[in-house]
Design an enzyme around this catalytic site. Sequence first.
Site, PDB file in Angstrom:
ATOM      1  CG  ASN A  20       5.212  13.168  -7.326  1.00 33.37           C
ATOM      2  OD1 ASN A  20       5.259  13.646  -6.313  1.00 33.37           O
ATOM      3  ND2 ASN A  20       3.876  12.854  -8.289  1.00 33.37           N
TER       4      ASN A  20
ATOM      5  CG  HIS B 180      -3.080  12.070 -10.833  1.00 33.42           C
ATOM      6  ND1 HIS B 180      -2.208  10.701 -10.818  1.00 33.42           N
ATOM      7  CD2 HIS B 180      -2.247  13.105 -10.756  1.00 33.42           C
ATOM      8  CE1 HIS B 180      -0.867  11.358 -10.384  1.00 33.42           C
ATOM      9  NE2 HIS B 180      -1.019  12.707 -10.395  1.00 33.42           N
TER      10      HIS B 180
END
Length: 483
Positions: A311, A347
């Site tokens: 990521n 998230h």
Amino acid sequence: MINPVEALASASGASVPAIRLILSVLFAYPIGWLYRQLKGGATQRNLYIAFTGLSIVAFNYGTDIYHSLLAVAVSFLCNTFLGTSKLLVPVSFTYHMGYLLVGYYYTTSDTYDIKWTMPHCVLVLRLIGLAFDLSDSRKKEADGKPDAKCIPAPSLLELIAFTYFPATVLVGPQFSFLRYQRFISGAYEPHTQNAPAYAMKKFLQGVFYLVVNQVGTQYVSDAYLMSAEFEQESLFMKHIYLGCWGRITLYKYISIWLLAEGAAVIYGLTYIDAKPGDREYCSDELSGCSNIRVGVFENTSKYGHYVESFNVQTNMWVANYVYKRLRFLNNRMLSHLGALFFLAIWHGFHSGYYITFLLEFMVIRMEKEVEPIFAKSEKLQQLLQQQPLLRALVFVGLKYYTIVWAGWCLVPFVFLSFHKWWHIYTVVRFSGFILFISGNLFLAPILRAVLPRSSSSKTKTDAAASAPAGGAAAAKEEVKKDN
């Protein structure tokens, strides 16, 4: 009439939203190829990108597209009316993060669902980053120090195209408006002639990892870790299964990022236009939007390599817009914790996110303490050079450490809910907590006591102790750098 998306979902065993997501990432390839054939100027290119990007989001989420359209509208108004105000960043940040968190509150379930919040979290970082960049640009101009990184406020069409870029709108990667501006102006075109071949490489890598993930989940699935059969395994085999499961699970993310990167490469967005001297790069290097460094990931020898390779663009975004902006805390540990907390709340609200990022902090901190101690032990390094068998044993040990314990740390992130990840950790007797907590508290002092220091380290320490007042600070600085 049979719905082809539902037919594919039924045949593959995947959910309909997952099939739509995969198809959308693949659609971006022919859309990108057609973009390369366009002969118009920036306006025509922006129109094409905006229309195709909006179509992809509508295909996946239908009327829920209004969430992202509202975000773009608010961002445009903020950029227009607060462009020179100190309120631009706080207002943009508060609105976009607040809207996302409210969305999480109303849509969250016990599993990871593919809903409108998934592309919205990508959009949130993109638009907040734009606000930061605009604010920094206006500040530089007000101080009379404008540079090549200063950007103007985008028009509404530019903002829509930037936000809904077809190859990245659903799963990333992140990229700046400065990059998009240079791309849309045609500045990258002379350097992207080899883009189709490079994109095909990324596409094939993505397909490979997708196949491995789909095959691997048939043998080590999420359901297996919650099963009675898993509980009956020996403790050693439970950890082996966790390692294999974690690796296969990560391949799911890697596959979609590689496929998305390949589509972005087709457009020509990914050219690295670093200034000479900033880094070494090939004149036609196309990895500027890479979200996964496969070579680093597959050759991990420490947990830090996962952070470096996984990521990547999101981590760079957090480093630039969160970690560095927390320097006023005057404490790197607090800045690190703040950045990880931002990632966790970005998230969602599930406890699993916060546990996983807390574990990341613990592991990285342990490695930073321990790694220099091994590196500075001359006798240990000489022994490793002289003994091939010892090197092989160290290699195997590091692979066990990086694969097995990465899987252990990933459990809360995937299972999300407390009762699920707590059950699995109970089954494996909370081994990771024992390892990482004790490692942070005791491992470095034990290693310093057991492993002999190099003669150069001793010399520097002695020099620091005997240095006159005027040179003490310099000597201490050398010791600090060494440690």
